[in-house]
Design a protein around this motif. Structure first.
Motif, PDB file in Angstrom:
ATOM      1  N   THR A   1      -3.409   2.177  -3.168  1.00 11.84           N
ATOM      2  CA  THR A   1      -3.149   3.480  -2.559  1.00 11.84           C
ATOM      3  C   THR A   1      -4.185   3.733  -1.469  1.00 11.84           C
ATOM      4  O   THR A   1      -5.295   3.186  -1.510  1.00 11.84           O
ATOM      5  N   ALA A   2      -3.811   4.554  -0.482  1.00 14.21           N
ATOM      6  CA  ALA A   2      -4.729   4.850   0.625  1.00 14.21           C
ATOM      7  C   ALA A   2      -4.442   6.235   1.175  1.00 14.21           C
ATOM      8  O   ALA A   2      -3.288   6.592   1.410  1.00 14.21           O
TER       9      ALA A   2
ATOM     10  N   SER B   1       0.634   5.143   0.800  1.00 11.51           N
ATOM     11  CA  SER B   1      -0.254   6.065   1.501  1.00 11.51           C
ATOM     12  C   SER B   1       0.135   7.515   1.235  1.00 11.51           C
ATOM     13  O   SER B   1       1.312   7.835   1.067  1.00 11.51           O
TER      14      SER B   1
ATOM     15  N   SER C   1       2.220   3.405  -7.458  1.00  7.45           N
ATOM     16  CA  SER C   1       1.457   2.165  -7.425  1.00  7.45           C
ATOM     17  C   SER C   1       1.456   1.501  -8.801  1.00  7.45           C
ATOM     18  O   SER C   1       1.681   0.284  -8.933  1.00  7.45           O
TER      19      SER C   1
ATOM     20  N   THR D   1       0.846  -1.191   0.000  1.00  9.35           N
ATOM     21  CA  THR D   1       0.000   0.000   0.000  1.00  9.35           C
ATOM     22  C   THR D   1       0.881   1.240   0.000  1.00  9.35           C
ATOM     23  O   THR D   1       1.854   1.313   0.751  1.00  9.35           O
TER      24      THR D   1
END
Length: 330
Positions: free
Chosen positions: A277-278, A244, A264, A242
């Motif tokens: 992605t976050a 971020s 990403s 992930t």
């Protein structure tokens, strides 16, 4: 809660009860069986995970010092206390609300991060000046009352800070050469961080490679260097990766969002590791003033095996971002 003791499932005592009461007061009501026994059970863990997810933290159900600080910040409502510039700077949901309301009225607070810093003070003084209030940079009763009265009327949703950030990104478009970047790592991410720094230097970037795992030190260094990007690494025991970027319920880092998208895409294309992605409120993303991303990568064996390929992919993504910082990866 002042000692910031780490709490997890199976723990018992007054500190657990304090946590349960705070969670319940914020709307994450813990089962009465667990509060009566002061036991950190499955319901406390689940409610803590819900709170962590809601606040953009790692949702692991462990009450660590980061979660403790955010939980305390969440208890402050605008008007409960005076807000003014001090060291260390005041943080809290009341600051988030102040920044949001000022931004809606067109006063540039910079990034809406819940930190009462110099840019927020400047915006507050501009507001006070425009509305005939004492220009002291203090969000006291009179200033907040006037601000809320104005915001009770219809105001635009678009933040001036978002408009300014997008405009700055539009003007940034350039090659990677001579760009100032900071790369940090936490735990066992040093090898990948060093490899990525090396690739970026080959492309002409000016890179500071930080080996200090302290997030505050990394953020201060990046801000002091006036870095144009911060890139952090963590190797996690997960089957996925992930990336971020900073995001709250009211705003997000537009540059970080787009940079995470590019990274990403390139990692997935290069090594086939599922990479999402976050938007999160992790401390390092909150404290850095430039577009920043944190790469939490796994599984460890795959990351170690593909270190060079991932470093090349990230260097490519960052180079692409500098050429087209407003572009989202397809």
């Amino acid at each position: 809660m002042s000692n910031k003791k780490i709490l997890k499932i199976g723990d018992e005592g007054d500190e657990v009860l304090d946590l349960q009461i705070r969670l319940s007061n914020l709307g994450f009501k813990v089962d009465s069986i667990e509060t009566t026994s002061k036991k950190f059970g499955s319901d406390t863990e689940n409610k803590l995970k819900d709170f962590q997810k809601f606040r953009g933290l790692k949702s692991d159900g462990i009450f660590d010092h980061i979660t403790a600080e955010i939980l305390i910040e969440a208890t402050f409502e605008l008007g409960n206390r005076q807000l003014y510039l001090q060291s260390p700077m005041i943080k809290g949901d009341d600051v988030f609300e102040l920044q949001t309301q000022l931004g809606k009225l067109g006063f540039d607070v910079g990034r809406i991060d819940g930190i009462f810093g110099p840019q927020t003070v400047k915006a507050l003084i501009d507001f006070q000046k425009n509305f005939g209030l004492m220009e002291d940079g203090i969000a006291g009763h009179e200033t907040i009352r006037n601000l809320q009265n104005i915001n009770n009327k219809e105001t635009p949703d678009t933040q001036i800070s978002k408009i300014k950030e997008i405009e700055a990104l539009r003007n940034k478009s350039a090659a990677l050469k001579s760009r100032r970047l900071v790369i940090g790592h936490f735990g066992n991410g040093a090898t990948l961080a060093n490899a990525t720094a090396r690739m970026l230097r080959k492309k002409g970037a000016k890179v500071i490679d930080l080996n200090n795992p302290d997030e505050d030190v990394q953020a201060r260094t990046a801000n002091g260097f006036e870095a144009e990007i911060y890139l952090g690494f963590k190797i996690e025991n997960d089957s996925y990766s992930t990336i971020s970027y900073f995001k709250t319920k009211n705003s997000q880092s537009e540059g970080g969002f787009r940079l995470a998208s590019q990274c990403s895409k390139e990692i997935t294309k290069a090594v086939g590791i599922e990479t999402g992605t976050a938007g999160m409120q992790l401390p390092i993303l909150r404290a850095t003033k430039m577009p920043a991303i944190l790469c939490s990568l796994g599984p460890p064996g795959e990351i170690i095996k593909n270190t060079e390929e991932i470093a090349i992919a990230l260097a490519t993504a960052i180079s692409n971002w500098f050429r087209e910082p407003l572009k989202l990866a397809e």
